[in-house]
Structure formats: structure tokens, C-alpha cells
Design an enzyme around this catalytic site. Structure first.
Site, PDB file in Angstrom:
ATOM      1  N   SER A 108       0.847  -1.188   0.000  1.00 45.35           N
ATOM      2  CA  SER A 108       0.000   0.000   0.000  1.00 45.35           C
ATOM      3  C   SER A 108       0.889   1.247   0.000  1.00 45.35           C
ATOM      4  CB  SER A 108      -0.960  -0.047   1.196  1.00 45.35           C
ATOM      5  OG  SER A 108      -1.983   0.888   1.051  1.00 45.35           O
TER       6      SER A 108
ATOM      7  N   ASP B 162      -8.726  -4.581  -6.244  1.00 47.23           N
ATOM      8  CA  ASP B 162      -8.357  -3.632  -5.186  1.00 47.23           C
ATOM      9  C   ASP B 162      -9.147  -2.331  -5.363  1.00 47.23           C
ATOM     10  OD1 ASP B 162      -7.119  -1.900  -3.389  1.00 47.23           O
ATOM     11  OD2 ASP B 162      -5.127  -2.731  -3.757  1.00 47.23           O
TER      12      ASP B 162
ATOM     13  N   HIS C   1      -7.026  -5.580  -1.886  1.00 51.78           N
ATOM     14  CA  HIS C   1      -5.915  -4.837  -1.291  1.00 51.78           C
ATOM     15  C   HIS C   1      -5.138  -5.758  -0.361  1.00 51.78           C
ATOM     16  CE1 HIS C   1      -3.884  -1.056  -0.753  1.00 51.78           C
ATOM     17  NE2 HIS C   1      -4.003  -1.111   0.553  1.00 51.78           N
TER      18      HIS C   1
END
Length: 662
Positions: free
Chosen positions: A520, A605, A637
Site C-alpha cells: 500500500s 483492489d 488490497h
């Protein structure tokens, strides 16, 4: 007089500098003590540790997620079925001195039968139902399902495509209903509904007027608080009765404010976490009639305090918790304090937490853990002071073979103290090690002390692992957080670079064998590290990371759109800060990347879209650089499915070995 004032201020500055220097020496001495201990132990054993199989770190547990029914008669848990984690239940009377997973299947009833994806979370709804959440392929549009534990009847409570469900209040005193949030009417906004867990019947109880990001109920389950944003300012909305309209009672800039935790037990005031007029958040009472804080119940001088728990049975506060290097607690209830201290005394070498209890507060779930141990779950019965082992999670992961996670602190180039953790492999010589730099995601989050499978896996393979809570990491106060605003790729990245240089200077890191790996925002930091400091890293692994800040801001989930102005303030505005964002977006600077790169991405995602990884891979491949790219169509994600985790970490292991070999 001026001389006296000068001497006073000089004395204060000297004292502060002396204390800072003393603290640095203490931390350095502690780190050296850890190094000496590891080296001496490994020299004594000659061969210090075996190589633990990769899948032992990342496989689904054989059993986990224990919860107690409100009446204490049943224990639920999740366990694999067709490779996916599903919910089971067992009568508490059938639990003897045997691990739950070893008890006869005849005593264990399977309640869910999900085949495509692990259940994301679940809880008891009364004594007769389990409610669980699941999304589809990682899209984070979670549905709520209710299962009757007696006949197994299942109801999709939110059967709406592309709609995300949130739980506002489980309504513990109402066996049949819950209050949930759904963005069914408008994908940007969550309205409040009451839902019947038997039939799935929905009734709208509050329409989101726009910008409401959260709802709160009182102890009677009445919806009386809303938290609203216009993107820059945050407002607290309140009403005395549910037949009244909400009124704004407090508006602040998003940088400060009060976060309502729950009502006082007379339903007249609020317990809040507040940083109004201060740097660190505290626990306080707040009067909605005057819109003022009244009493600070607990504050910590070094970190934010944002967590508070209470007893439904006695209607009293239990404790506030906070995190420095490790978790700390401030107890308000002497009974709970004594209970916790007794449990902790049974596990002197481990950390403990109480993770659940029945409504009479006589039966408790106890979790143990450490940085080197996955720990165990126990059932604790107050009347007999008996602890029953439900599961030991360290059967395949022997704590003796794991590495200590050492709290550290170093100074950034502009004088900021950066806390973090250093995990050193179990070797007899801890000099010139290969290092994995592992910045966390968020970025407005933080790393914590405790067992981390990926960190331990890397240390088991001989790498030192550096985790740092760079500026912007939460929990360290407002100033530390605000220091990250519009600093992506700049000071935030400098904090990471300065940590690497600190390790090199200390002699721990081999400057030619340093990799950076993150997910991320941590993935963004990987790309920024390879782009803006191309000579620092030998390779990088970008896991669902941001490559282009412009496209990140354009493709946020619709329910994040009310916060867009705030994100422009914190990250940058695509028009007003165009040059800043171009300079900070790695995709525009791929010509500077020299080190090998591995990229992993989930196709569904919703936060960091597939395009973020596609862009960086395409740009590098256009330069003739072969970038290994692991794209999973059934993930979002991060990879939840076990087989996808295995494939990713196996690729990562081979990649790191190839590029960090002496």
C-alpha cells in the site's frame, strides 16, 4: 534580569539536550545488549536456527478466532474447510482438557460453507445467531450474513450488488435487530438502517444528509451522534431524542477535534478521545449540551490515547490503552485490574490480552503473544480461576527459533525522533547483514510490537528487518502527524532513508545488500526509494503500492469522496500542487530506477487500483526491463487466499535470494 532569563532558558535547553543524549545512549546500549545476547547464544549453539518452511509462516491456522456466546454456553471459532476459513461452534461443556481442534467432529457444528474466500470477520448476535461479513474477490463491498446456529438457516442481510455494509451497533440487548450502514442509495454516503437478523427486513432510520462518515448510538441503541465532514472541517452532530433533527454542536478543522467513543452510562454525556487545544489525544468526558470537554480521565505525555473499554454488566469503565514501544494500560476498575494481573502472572514471559467475555463477566477468552511467539488462546473461568488451553498457535513456529523485535529510535536529518523496530536474524555475527527495509502502509497508521509472520520469515532467512514509524505515523501526536502533510517522497521518504543510513553507520547493514519491501503506502515508499535514492537499494518489492498520486486521487472509492479535500490537504491537490505531485509520483521518474523490482497486485483492489501497478510495470518494460508481476484476479488490497499468499512469498523469497546474495 535578562542574564537570569538567558541562564534559565539555557539551562532548560541544556537539560533537554542532555536528556535526549542520555536517551540515545540508553537505546544504543539496549540494542548492543540484544546484539551481544543473540551472538553469544548462536556461538554457543554453533548452528543457531533451522530454516523454517515458508508455508509454516503464511498458512491459515488450523483453528482461530474464538468467541463466546453471550450466555457463555458455546464457543465459536473459524477453521479451514475447502481451504477457506469458516465458522464452527461447540458447546462449552464439551471442552475438556483437550485442544478444541482435537475434539471429536461430532461435537463441532459447522455453520458456514464459504468456498471462494475466507470469512472476513464474525460475531455472536444474541445466543442463537452468528453474523459474518464477506466480500467478493477483495472488492471490499462487504455483505452481512446471519446464520441460525440451531438449524443452519442463512440469510444475506444486505443482498445488494456493489453496496458496502458497515456495523453501527450490534444492539446486544435486542436479540433480533442490529443497526447497520449501507451506501445503497448513494455510493458516497452511508445511511443508517435497522435490520432483522431472522428475516433480513430493512428499515431506514436515518438518511445521510451528506458528509456523515460515522454514526453513534447511546446505551439504549438510539442513534444520537453523527460525525460529518465537508472535506476540511469536521462537525459533531447531536440530538437528545430520535424524533428530533440532528444539530451541529461543534465544528473544528480536521486536524483536531473530539472522537466520540461511547455515551456515559446515563446517556447524557460522551466519553471521547480528544486533541482539542493539545498535541496528544486524551480520554475525556464531553458535554453535548455545552459542546465542551469537562474532565480529562487519562492522558499520556508521549503518545495519543484513543482506546477506552467498559463493562455492560456493571456500567463502569474498564481501562484505557495506548501504545509506545509496546501496549500500555490504565485501569479504572480494580476488579478488572486484579483479574488482568492474575492472568498476566500466569504467563510471565508473554504479553496477554482479554479478548472477549460472556454477559455475566465470568468466562473470558485470553490471548497470549510476544514478538517471537504466535501465542495461544485460553478459556478463563473466574469462579475457579481455571485456565483451559483452547489452541497453541506455535506448534510449527517454535519461539526459540524466532528473532527478537527490538524497539529502536533514530534521528532524522531535520532532527525528528523516528521510533521503530529492528529484527535481527539469529546469527553469531551481526555485522554487515543483508537488510529488508519494511515501511508500513497507511501512511497514517503505525507498526506495532508483536509477532509478525513476514518479519519473522525474513529474519529466519538471514535478513535484518527495519520497520520505522516515519513522520505521519499515528499515535505520536498531532505535530508528528501533520509533519507528513504534502511530504510524500520528501521528508516522509527521508525518514526511511535516514533509518537505512543509521543501520549502515552502525555496521549492522551491508550497504550493497539492502532491499525495500512494502504494501500500500509501503509499496509507494518502495517505488519512491528505488526512484529517488536509486543507489541505496539492491532491489525492491512493491505490493499493492501507489505509483501515480494523480490516479490514486482520481480513483478513490466513492465513499471516500467526502474526505477528498482533506486528502488534497494531506497529500496534495492535482491542480494547485501539480508540480509537487509530479515530482513525488514514481511513474514519472522510472528512468531513474536501476534496481530490480517485483510487483504484486490484486485486480479488484478498490483502494489502490490495478492501474497503479500496471503503470509502473508498463513504464519499466518499455525501457526493456523485465519486471516480475504477480496479478491475482480474485484478490483486492492484499492477498487473503492462502494459495495466493504462498505464491507471493515464494516469489519474494527467490527474488530476494537472487539479488541479495553476496
Amino acid at each position: 534580569m535578562k542574564l537570569l532569563i538567558f541562564l534559565i532558558f539555557s539551562s532548560n535547553i541544556f537539560s533537554a539536550n542532555l536528556l535526549s543524549t542520555l536517551k540515545e545512549r540508553i537505546l544504543k546500549a539496549r540494542l548492543q545488549a540484544h546484539i551481544n545476547e543473540i551472538e553469544s547464544q548462536c556461538k554457543a549453539k554453533k548452528e543457531c536456527v533451522r530454516q523454517v518452511p515458508l508455508r509454516d509462516f503464511f498458512e491459515n491456522p488450523t483453528i482461530a478466532g474464538f468467541k463466546i456466546s453471550p450466555d457463555g454456553s458455546r464457543i465459536s471459532f473459524v477453521a479451514p474447510w475447502n481451504k477457506r476459513m469458516n465458522v464452527f461452534v461447540i458447546e462449552r461443556k464439551n471442552i475438556g482438557n483437550q485442544l478444541v481442534k482435537k475434539i471429536s467432529p461430532a461435537f463441532k457444528k459447522q455453520l458456514t460453507f464459504v468456498k471462494d474466500r475466507d470469512i472476513s470477520g464474525y460475531f455472536w448476535k444474541g445466543n442463537d445467531h452468528i453474523v459474518y461479513l464477506r466480500d467478493f474477490g477483495g472488492d471490499e463491498n462487504f455483505h452481512l450474513f446471519s446464520v441460525n446456529i440451531h438449524d443452519g438457516e442463512e440469510v444475506d442481510l444486505t443482498p445488494f450488488e456493489g453496496v458496502k455494509a458497515q456495523i453501527i451497533d450490534g444492539l446486544e440487548d435486542d436479540e433480533a435487530s442490529m443497526i447497520i450502514g449501507l451506501n445503497k442509495r448513494d455510493k458516497r454516503l452511508f445511511d443508517a438502517y435497522k435490520v432483522n437478523v431472522n428475516s433480513g427486513a430493512l428499515s431506514l432510520i436515518a438518511t445521510n444528509p451528506g458528509g456523515v462518515m460515522g454514526w453513534k448510538t447511546d446505551h439504549d441503541g438510539q442513534l444520537r451522534i453523527a460525525v460529518r465532514t465537508d472535506g476540511v472541517n469536521s462537525s459533531l452532530l447531536y440530538r437528545d431524542e430520535t424524533n428530533q433533527p440532528f444539530k451541529t454542536i461543534l465544528t473544528t478543522n480536521f486536524r483536531e477535534g473530539v472522537r466520540p467513543l461511547f455515551f456515559t452510562f446515563d446517556n447524557k454525556k460522551l466519553y471521547v478521545s480528544s486533541n482539542l487545544g493539545r498535541d496528544k489525544s486524551v480520554i475525556a468526558t464531553f458535554n453535548p449540551q455545552t459542546a465542551k470537554e469537562e474532565e480529562v480521565l487519562f492522558a499520556h505525555p508521549a503518545v495519543d490515547v484513543g482506546s477506552l473499554s467498559f463493562s455492560r454488566k456493571t456500567k463502569s469503565l474498564i481501562l484505557a490503552s495506548y501504545v509506545r514501544a509496546k501496549r500500555g494500560r490504565k485501569f479504572f476498575d480494580p476488579i478488572w485490574k486484579n483479574r488482568f494481573q492474575f492472568i498476566q502472572s500466569q504467563f510471565p514471559d508473554l504479553e496477554t490480552s482479554i479478548n472477549g467475555w460472556d454477559e455475566e463477566e465470568q468466562i473470558f477468552l485470553v490471548r497470549t503473544y510476544s514478538d517471537r511467539s504466535k501465542g495461544s488462546t485460553y478459556l478463563f473461568e473466574e469462579s475457579s480461576q481455571k485456565l483451559t488451553l483452547l489452541e497453541d498457535y506455535s506448534v510449527k513456529i517454535n519461539p526459540i527459533e524466532m528473532a527478537p523485535q527490538i524497539p529502536i529510535e533514530y534521528t532524522s536529518r531535520d532532527g525528528l525522533k523516528i521510533p521503530g523496530y529492528l529484527t535481527l536474524p539469529l546469527k553469531s555475527n551481526l555485522k554487515n547483514l543483508p537488510v529488508i527495509v519494511n515501511p508500513h502502509g497507511g501512511p497514517w497508521a503505525r507498526d506495532n510490537w508483536g509477532f509478525n509472520p513476514q518479519v519473522q520469515f525474513l529474519a529466519n532467512r538471514g535478513y535484518a528487518v527495519l520497520q520505522m514509524n516515519f513522520r505521519g505515523s499515528t499515535g505520536y501526536g498531532r505535530k508528528f502527524w501533520e509533519a507528513s502533510f504534502k511530504k510524500w517522497g520528501l521528508e516522509m521518504q527521508h525518514d526511511i532513508t535516514d533509518g537505512v543510513n543509521w543501520l549502515i553507520k552502525s555496521g549492522i547493514a551491508d550497504p550493497d545488500r539492502i532491499a525495500i519491501y512494502g504494501a500500500s503506502y509501503g509499496g509507494y515508499a518502495v517505488l519512491a526509494g528505488l526512484t529517488f535514492t536509486p543507489d541505496l537499494y539492491a532491489c525492491g518489492i512493491d505490493y499493492v503500492g501507489v505509483s501515480n498520486i494523480f490516479t490514486l486521487l482520481e480513483t478513490l472509492p466513492p465513499y471516500w469522496k467526502p474526505m477528498l479535500d482533506m486528502m488534497h490537504t494531506m497529500i496534495g491537490h492535482p491542480e494547485n500542487d501539480k508540480e509537487l505531485l509530479i515530482a513525488a509520483s514514481p511513474v514519472f521518474h522510472v528512468d531513474k530506477i536501476k534496481a530490480p523490482l517485483l510487483v504484486a497486485q490484486g485486480a479488484k483492489d478498490p483502494r489502490v487500483k490495478q492501474a497503479e501497478s500496471d503503470q509502473i510495470v508498463s513504464a519499466l518494460r518499455a525501457r526493456g526491463i523485465d519486471v516480475p508481476y504477480l496479478l491475482k484476479e480474485n484478490e483486492g488490497h492484499g492477498f487473503r487466499n492462502e494459495e495466493n499468499r504462498f505464491e507471493f512469498y515464494e516469489m519474494a523469497e527467490d527474488f530476494l535470494e537472487k539479488h541479495l546474495t553476496e
